[in-house]
Design a protein around this motif. Sequence first.
Motif, PDB file in Angstrom:
ATOM      1  N   TYR A 146      49.177  42.743  68.743  1.00 53.29           N
ATOM      2  CA  TYR A 146      48.171  42.765  67.684  1.00 53.29           C
ATOM      3  C   TYR A 146      46.796  42.833  68.328  1.00 53.29           C
ATOM      4  N   TYR A 147      45.974  43.768  67.895  1.00 49.74           N
ATOM      5  CA  TYR A 147      44.600  43.915  68.371  1.00 49.74           C
ATOM      6  C   TYR A 147      43.660  43.677  67.190  1.00 49.74           C
ATOM      7  N   LEU A 148      42.634  42.848  67.405  1.00 48.45           N
ATOM      8  CA  LEU A 148      41.581  42.636  66.413  1.00 48.45           C
ATOM      9  C   LEU A 148      40.264  43.055  67.043  1.00 48.45           C
ATOM     10  N   GLN A 164      37.318  49.502  64.908  1.00 51.10           N
ATOM     11  CA  GLN A 164      36.263  49.037  64.018  1.00 51.10           C
ATOM     12  C   GLN A 164      36.222  47.522  64.134  1.00 51.10           C
ATOM     13  N   GLU A 165      35.034  46.951  64.032  1.00 47.66           N
ATOM     14  CA  GLU A 165      34.930  45.497  64.079  1.00 47.66           C
ATOM     15  C   GLU A 165      35.649  44.888  62.879  1.00 47.66           C
ATOM     16  N   ASN A 166      36.343  43.798  63.145  1.00 51.45           N
ATOM     17  CA  ASN A 166      37.099  43.050  62.139  1.00 51.45           C
ATOM     18  C   ASN A 166      38.258  43.836  61.535  1.00 51.45           C
ATOM     19  N   GLU A 167      38.667  44.910  62.188  1.00 50.32           N
ATOM     20  CA  GLU A 167      39.848  45.673  61.770  1.00 50.32           C
ATOM     21  C   GLU A 167      40.910  45.488  62.846  1.00 50.32           C
ATOM     22  N   SER A 168      42.170  45.602  62.445  1.00 48.27           N
ATOM     23  CA  SER A 168      43.234  45.323  63.405  1.00 48.27           C
ATOM     24  C   SER A 168      44.297  46.415  63.432  1.00 48.27           C
ATOM     25  N   ILE A 193      35.405  45.115  72.827  1.00 48.44           N
ATOM     26  CA  ILE A 193      36.019  43.798  72.981  1.00 48.44           C
ATOM     27  C   ILE A 193      36.969  43.563  71.813  1.00 48.44           C
ATOM     28  N   VAL A 194      38.208  43.228  72.166  1.00 46.02           N
ATOM     29  CA  VAL A 194      39.216  42.923  71.149  1.00 46.02           C
ATOM     30  C   VAL A 194      39.914  41.624  71.509  1.00 46.02           C
ATOM     31  N   LEU A 195      40.482  41.009  70.497  1.00 46.04           N
ATOM     32  CA  LEU A 195      41.389  39.885  70.706  1.00 46.04           C
ATOM     33  C   LEU A 195      42.785  40.481  70.687  1.00 46.04           C
ATOM     34  N   ILE A 196      43.566  40.198  71.722  1.00 46.94           N
ATOM     35  CA  ILE A 196      44.947  40.682  71.786  1.00 46.94           C
ATOM     36  C   ILE A 196      45.876  39.489  71.610  1.00 46.94           C
ATOM     37  N   VAL A 197      46.830  39.644  70.713  1.00 50.24           N
ATOM     38  CA  VAL A 197      47.829  38.605  70.465  1.00 50.24           C
ATOM     39  C   VAL A 197      49.201  39.254  70.575  1.00 50.24           C
TER      40      VAL A 197
END
Length: 194
Positions: free
Chosen positions: A97-99, A121-125, A145-149
Amino acid sequence: MRISDQLEGVLADCSTLPAYHDLDPDQATISNATPKEWKVFNLWAMDERAEPERRNARGRPRCWPRSRTSSQVFFSILEPREIDSGARGAVRAYLRYYLGLKVPDEAPPSIRVKDEWHTWQENESVLFDDSWNHEVVNDSTGERIVLIVDVLRPMPLPLSVVNKGVALAARYVYGRKVLERAAQAREQPAEPTA
């Protein structure tokens, strides 16, 4: 604590962040392919909280709680003009998952999963099977920059038990080594920039 607050704390000390391939040598072909760096900041690795994340929290609530379904959680910082030429996860044990947290407006970065392209896009995943071939392109002039889960793949019994066993083994074989390298990277002084 919000994810964006945690990210701001990480970016304030960005010079000490390790490159992805410094934590996980298996990522060298994609992380060390160009002079630019792909930096990461681990929050969790294989269900263990990263030491740098503990110290960065400075007594504040942690932005990512323990979960029975997520195995890795980290910030991924891809510098401008960087291309991850393509990769695929070694096993089908999890979904990725990328945010999008920070995405340049001009020539926004994109990701290809199999034969489908997504523009960040910011705040899109984006959620996809990490075992599928994928690549990231940041042809912009700013950081992506993304958050990866990484989330354990839902499976029926008995496969779910096997998958959890593989994840537990990965905790000791892979996760702890990554976290040890992350802690060592935080302890080393930053190299002066030219």
